[in-house]
Design an enzyme around this catalytic site. Structure first.
Site, PDB file in Angstrom:
ATOM      1  N   GLY A 245       0.765  -1.247   0.000  1.00 18.20           N
ATOM      2  CA  GLY A 245       0.000   0.000   0.000  1.00 18.20           C
ATOM      3  C   GLY A 245       0.789   1.286   0.000  1.00 18.20           C
ATOM      4  O   GLY A 245       0.190   2.359  -0.041  1.00 18.20           O
ATOM      5  N   GLU A 281       4.321  -6.279   1.652  1.00 10.55           N
ATOM      6  CA  GLU A 281       3.800  -6.747   0.357  1.00 10.55           C
ATOM      7  C   GLU A 281       3.607  -5.593  -0.625  1.00 10.55           C
ATOM      8  O   GLU A 281       2.502  -5.361  -1.115  1.00 10.55           O
ATOM      9  CB  GLU A 281       2.438  -7.434   0.562  1.00 10.55           C
ATOM     10  CG  GLU A 281       2.426  -8.596   1.522  1.00 10.55           C
ATOM     11  CD  GLU A 281       1.006  -9.131   1.770  1.00 10.55           C
ATOM     12  OE1 GLU A 281       0.026  -8.535   1.298  1.00 10.55           O
ATOM     13  OE2 GLU A 281       0.900 -10.173   2.440  1.00 10.55           O
ATOM     14  N   PRO A 282       4.644  -4.863  -0.937  1.00  9.78           N
ATOM     15  CA  PRO A 282       4.457  -3.728  -1.832  1.00  9.78           C
ATOM     16  C   PRO A 282       4.305  -4.157  -3.289  1.00  9.78           C
ATOM     17  O   PRO A 282       4.961  -5.106  -3.738  1.00  9.78           O
ATOM     18  CB  PRO A 282       5.752  -2.934  -1.654  1.00  9.78           C
ATOM     19  CG  PRO A 282       6.762  -3.972  -1.275  1.00  9.78           C
ATOM     20  CD  PRO A 282       6.036  -5.042  -0.525  1.00  9.78           C
ATOM     21  N   GLY A 283       3.420  -3.505  -3.982  1.00  6.66           N
ATOM     22  CA  GLY A 283       3.286  -3.732  -5.419  1.00  6.66           C
ATOM     23  C   GLY A 283       3.595  -2.436  -6.146  1.00  6.66           C
ATOM     24  O   GLY A 283       4.636  -2.251  -6.763  1.00  6.66           O
ATOM     25  N   ARG A 284       2.661  -1.487  -5.989  1.00  3.67           N
ATOM     26  CA  ARG A 284       2.765  -0.208  -6.678  1.00  3.67           C
ATOM     27  C   ARG A 284       4.109   0.492  -6.425  1.00  3.67           C
ATOM     28  O   ARG A 284       4.694   1.053  -7.345  1.00  3.67           O
ATOM     29  CB  ARG A 284       1.637   0.705  -6.180  1.00  3.67           C
ATOM     30  CG  ARG A 284       1.509   2.020  -6.911  1.00  3.67           C
ATOM     31  CD  ARG A 284       0.521   2.928  -6.186  1.00  3.67           C
ATOM     32  NE  ARG A 284      -0.681   2.264  -5.773  1.00  3.67           N
ATOM     33  CZ  ARG A 284      -1.813   2.217  -6.488  1.00  3.67           C
ATOM     34  NH1 ARG A 284      -1.868   2.848  -7.631  1.00  3.67           N
ATOM     35  NH2 ARG A 284      -2.861   1.578  -6.036  1.00  3.67           N
ATOM     36  N   ARG A 320      -7.333   2.663 -15.015  1.00  6.51           N
ATOM     37  CA  ARG A 320      -7.330   3.421 -13.759  1.00  6.51           C
ATOM     38  C   ARG A 320      -8.066   4.761 -13.835  1.00  6.51           C
ATOM     39  O   ARG A 320      -8.849   5.090 -12.943  1.00  6.51           O
ATOM     40  CB  ARG A 320      -5.898   3.615 -13.242  1.00  6.51           C
ATOM     41  CG  ARG A 320      -5.151   2.284 -13.014  1.00  6.51           C
ATOM     42  CD  ARG A 320      -3.863   2.450 -12.242  1.00  6.51           C
ATOM     43  NE  ARG A 320      -4.106   2.775 -10.854  1.00  6.51           N
ATOM     44  CZ  ARG A 320      -4.008   3.973 -10.336  1.00  6.51           C
ATOM     45  NH1 ARG A 320      -3.623   5.004 -11.079  1.00  6.51           N
ATOM     46  NH2 ARG A 320      -4.284   4.180  -9.067  1.00  6.51           N
ATOM     47  N   CYS A 350     -15.840   2.645 -27.216  1.00  8.54           N
ATOM     48  CA  CYS A 350     -17.181   3.227 -27.292  1.00  8.54           C
ATOM     49  C   CYS A 350     -17.805   3.377 -25.917  1.00  8.54           C
ATOM     50  O   CYS A 350     -18.775   2.691 -25.569  1.00  8.54           O
ATOM     51  CB  CYS A 350     -18.055   2.362 -28.183  1.00  8.54           C
ATOM     52  SG  CYS A 350     -17.355   2.277 -29.815  1.00  8.54           S
ATOM     53  N   GLU A 351     -17.216   4.211 -25.115  1.00 11.64           N
ATOM     54  CA  GLU A 351     -17.749   4.518 -23.789  1.00 11.64           C
ATOM     55  C   GLU A 351     -17.332   5.946 -23.459  1.00 11.64           C
ATOM     56  O   GLU A 351     -16.165   6.310 -23.670  1.00 11.64           O
ATOM     57  CB  GLU A 351     -17.127   3.619 -22.709  1.00 11.64           C
ATOM     58  CG  GLU A 351     -17.371   2.161 -22.899  1.00 11.64           C
ATOM     59  CD  GLU A 351     -17.976   1.484 -21.684  1.00 11.64           C
ATOM     60  OE1 GLU A 351     -18.420   2.165 -20.747  1.00 11.64           O
ATOM     61  OE2 GLU A 351     -18.016   0.247 -21.724  1.00 11.64           O
ATOM     62  N   TYR A 380      -0.785  -1.843 -12.044  1.00 10.80           N
ATOM     63  CA  TYR A 380      -2.213  -1.931 -12.336  1.00 10.80           C
ATOM     64  C   TYR A 380      -2.534  -1.296 -13.695  1.00 10.80           C
ATOM     65  O   TYR A 380      -3.589  -0.703 -13.884  1.00 10.80           O
ATOM     66  CB  TYR A 380      -3.042  -1.301 -11.204  1.00 10.80           C
ATOM     67  CG  TYR A 380      -2.657  -1.866  -9.847  1.00 10.80           C
ATOM     68  CD1 TYR A 380      -3.006  -3.158  -9.510  1.00 10.80           C
ATOM     69  CD2 TYR A 380      -1.910  -1.119  -8.933  1.00 10.80           C
ATOM     70  CE1 TYR A 380      -2.635  -3.704  -8.289  1.00 10.80           C
ATOM     71  CE2 TYR A 380      -1.525  -1.656  -7.710  1.00 10.80           C
ATOM     72  CZ  TYR A 380      -1.892  -2.946  -7.398  1.00 10.80           C
ATOM     73  OH  TYR A 380      -1.513  -3.491  -6.196  1.00 10.80           O
TER      74      TYR A 380
HETATM   75  N1  LLP Z   1      -1.246  -7.139  -0.470  1.00 12.99           N
HETATM   76  C1  LLP Z   1      -2.549  -7.371  -0.659  1.00 12.99           C
HETATM   77  C2  LLP Z   1      -3.215  -8.396   0.154  1.00 12.99           C
HETATM   78  C3  LLP Z   1      -3.261  -6.628  -1.619  1.00 12.99           C
HETATM   79  O1  LLP Z   1      -4.560  -6.859  -1.796  1.00 12.99           O
HETATM   80  C4  LLP Z   1      -2.586  -5.643  -2.380  1.00 12.99           C
HETATM   81  C5  LLP Z   1      -3.308  -4.862  -3.386  1.00 12.99           C
HETATM   82  C6  LLP Z   1      -1.215  -5.453  -2.161  1.00 12.99           C
HETATM   83  C7  LLP Z   1      -0.576  -6.219  -1.182  1.00 12.99           C
HETATM   84  C8  LLP Z   1      -0.397  -4.456  -2.928  1.00 12.99           C
HETATM   85  O2  LLP Z   1      -0.816  -3.158  -2.744  1.00 12.99           O
HETATM   86  P1  LLP Z   1       0.083  -1.969  -3.340  1.00 12.99           P
HETATM   87  O3  LLP Z   1       1.397  -1.994  -2.599  1.00 12.99           O
HETATM   88  O4  LLP Z   1       0.272  -2.206  -4.771  1.00 12.99           O
HETATM   89  O5  LLP Z   1      -0.704  -0.742  -3.052  1.00 12.99           O
HETATM   90  N2  LLP Z   1      -6.091  -1.564  -8.925  1.00 12.99           N
HETATM   91  C9  LLP Z   1      -5.891  -0.587  -7.882  1.00 12.99           C
HETATM   92  C10 LLP Z   1      -5.101  -1.125  -6.719  1.00 12.99           C
HETATM   93  C11 LLP Z   1      -5.689  -2.388  -6.121  1.00 12.99           C
HETATM   94  C12 LLP Z   1      -4.847  -2.984  -5.043  1.00 12.99           C
HETATM   95  C13 LLP Z   1      -5.306  -4.343  -4.668  1.00 12.99           C
HETATM   96  N3  LLP Z   1      -4.558  -4.968  -3.641  1.00 12.99           N
HETATM   97  C14 LLP Z   1      -5.253   0.649  -8.497  1.00 12.99           C
HETATM   98  O6  LLP Z   1      -4.986   0.643  -9.684  1.00 12.99           O
HETATM   99  O7  LLP Z   1      -5.033   1.634  -7.801  1.00 12.99           O
END
Ligand code: LLP
Length: 423
Positions: A245, A281-284, A320, A350-351, A380
């Site tokens: 997050g 658990e970082p993604g973004r 997004r 077409c939206e 994402y």
């Molecule tokens: N761990 C869990 C259990 C999660 O559900 C998520 C994201 C993450 C880690 C990673 O979160 P991050 O570090 O990337 O913020 N599609 C949306 C974001 C959805 C996130 C879903 N879960 C967007 O484009 O903003």
């Protein structure tokens, strides 16, 4: 624009003589060779973000489980794996892909509110590190499968503290009305009855507050709550997983630097949970600003009410803006001279909700074939793309220094029906 580039890039994105460069590569070279729309990722950027996380969280050295839902490209996965991370998955598909990319099972954590029986079996067979359990029903299913397979499942219980974070409603995951995790009382009752679950090893506690969070205080608050919660129980987890997050810049918004997140989180963690290990658990944070989407102008359409740049990437490529109203910076890949006017940058879908940016000042003389760079698109972006409106998905390429490599070929028209059958 300069401020945003400075905030995100550490010099990895810059304009040289009006042309956008990623690392040592001019994006012009990329769209000439690979066409548009195309996602471009910077390898050095990803490595640098992981390094930043490591430094920020140094007092604890958590296991970094990259959340592959943000960007599951094999090229990204193998790079993140080489950088020493584990991975956070949410399906058997992600499990298989993570294993294929070389992640070792003992660095895989498996979240998700709706794991099927088969997914639990797959996780057990692979011997993943932890199942993040999100409901009583799931816990019972895991126990039952563990019993029939004569296996012990290692779990962390996902706790929903009802914390309201500073993000879009759809990406808040720790409010009590969301489907994620379990309320405090339920976790308490599970833990006091834990001996009854003979095929479960209760190793951890997890929370994931939401996505694109800009202040570390929410994590501190959750850890304080956790401390209070555990105080009344004779249970201490050996792992605490604080989810992902961590926010990134999409423009010049205020975000605490990751060093602050690390410092504040580590302080409260060390004070309250000495000897316990941590997972993040970082993604973004790892991939969001490591990627951009290049798209070509199809038409510069002017009406008495509005100017539109109709481009060849739409909401099927990057959803997004349409889904969350997210802001993505948009630049001319090669700057045009002359005055700017106000445009909506829209896709060909077409939206009415198909837009990449609204009210953007871009060159008046932009014309068919000119290329725009949609920034902050590494997380994402491709992973949420679709074939809507019969559109093959974009190509993905990797830049590293002076090198450019394709890491997913553009889908072909035949790919649109290859899995289907004429009846
Ligand atoms: N761990 C869990 C259990 C999660 O559900 C998520 C994201 C993450 C880690 C990673 O979160 P991050 O570090 O990337 O913020 N599609 C949306 C974001 C959805 C996130 C879903 N879960 C967007 O484009 O903003």
């Amino acid at each position: 624009m300069e401020k945003y580039l400075e905030l995100i890039s550490d010099g990895l994105y810059r304009f040289r003589k009006g042309k956008l460069f990623i690392e040592e590569v001019c994006v012009e070279r990329i769209y000439r060779e690979f066409g548009t729309p195309v996602y471009v990722y910077s390898a050095s950027y990803i490595e640098r973000q992981i390094e930043k996380l490591r430094n920020a969280f140094k007092p604890i050295s958590p296991l970094i489980c990259y959340s592959m839902k943000a960007n599951g490209n094999m090229g990204v996965l193998s790079l993140v794996k080489r950088a020493g991370c584990g991975v956070d998955i949410v399906s058997s598909g992600e499990l298989a892909k993570a294993l294929k990319a070389g992640f070792s099972a003992d660095r895989i954590v498996f979240a998700g509110a709706g794991k099927t029986q088969q997914e639990i079996i797959d996780g057990l067979n692979a011997r993943i590190f932890l199942f993040t359990v999100e409901s009583m029903e799931e816990l019972k299913a895991i126990e039952q499968i563990g019993r029939s397979q004569k296996k012990i499942a290692v779990v962390s219980l996902r706790i929903n503290f009802d914390i309201d974070v500073d993000t879009h409603y759809y990406t808040k995951t720790s409010k009590k009305e969301t489907k994620f995790g379990m309320p405090v009382d339920q976790i308490k009752s599970i833990l006091s009855n834990r001996k009854k679950f003979r095929h479960i090893d209760f190793k951890g506690i997890q929370f994931h507050l939401g996505s694109n969070i800009r202040a570390s205080g929410f994590y501190v608050q959750a850890l304080e709550k956790l401390k209070g919660f555990l105080a009344g129980l004779n249970f201490m987890p050996s792992v605490i997983d604080i989810g992902g997050g961590f926010g990134i810049h999409y423009k010049n918004e205020q975000i605490e630097p990751i060093e602050n997140f690390g410092k504040n989180i580590c302080n409260v963690f060390l004070k309250n949970f000495p000897g316990v290990s941590m997972i993040i658990e970082p993604g973004r944070f790892i991939v969001g600003n490591a990627g951009i989407l290049l798209t070509r102008v199809i038409y510069n359409k002017k009406t008495p009410h509005k100017n539109f740049l109709i481009v060849d990437a739409g909401m099927n490529d990057l959803i997004r803006p349409s889904l969350y109203g997210s802001y993505h910076e948009i630049f001319e890949a090669v700057r045009k001279k002359g005055p700017c006017v106000n445009y909506d940058v829209v896709g060909p879908i077409c939206e009415t909700g198909d837009f990449l940016g609204k009210d953007r000042m871009l060159a008046e003389n932009l014309t068919s074939g000119d290329v725009l760079a949609v920034m902050s698109a590494g997380a994402y972006g491709f992973s949420m793309s679709s074939n809507y409106n019969g559109r093959p998905r974009a190509a993905e390429v990797f830049v590293s220094g002076n090198n450019v490599k394709c890491c997913r070929r553009r889908e072909k028209i035949e790919d649109l029906w290859n899995l289907e059958k004429i009846l």
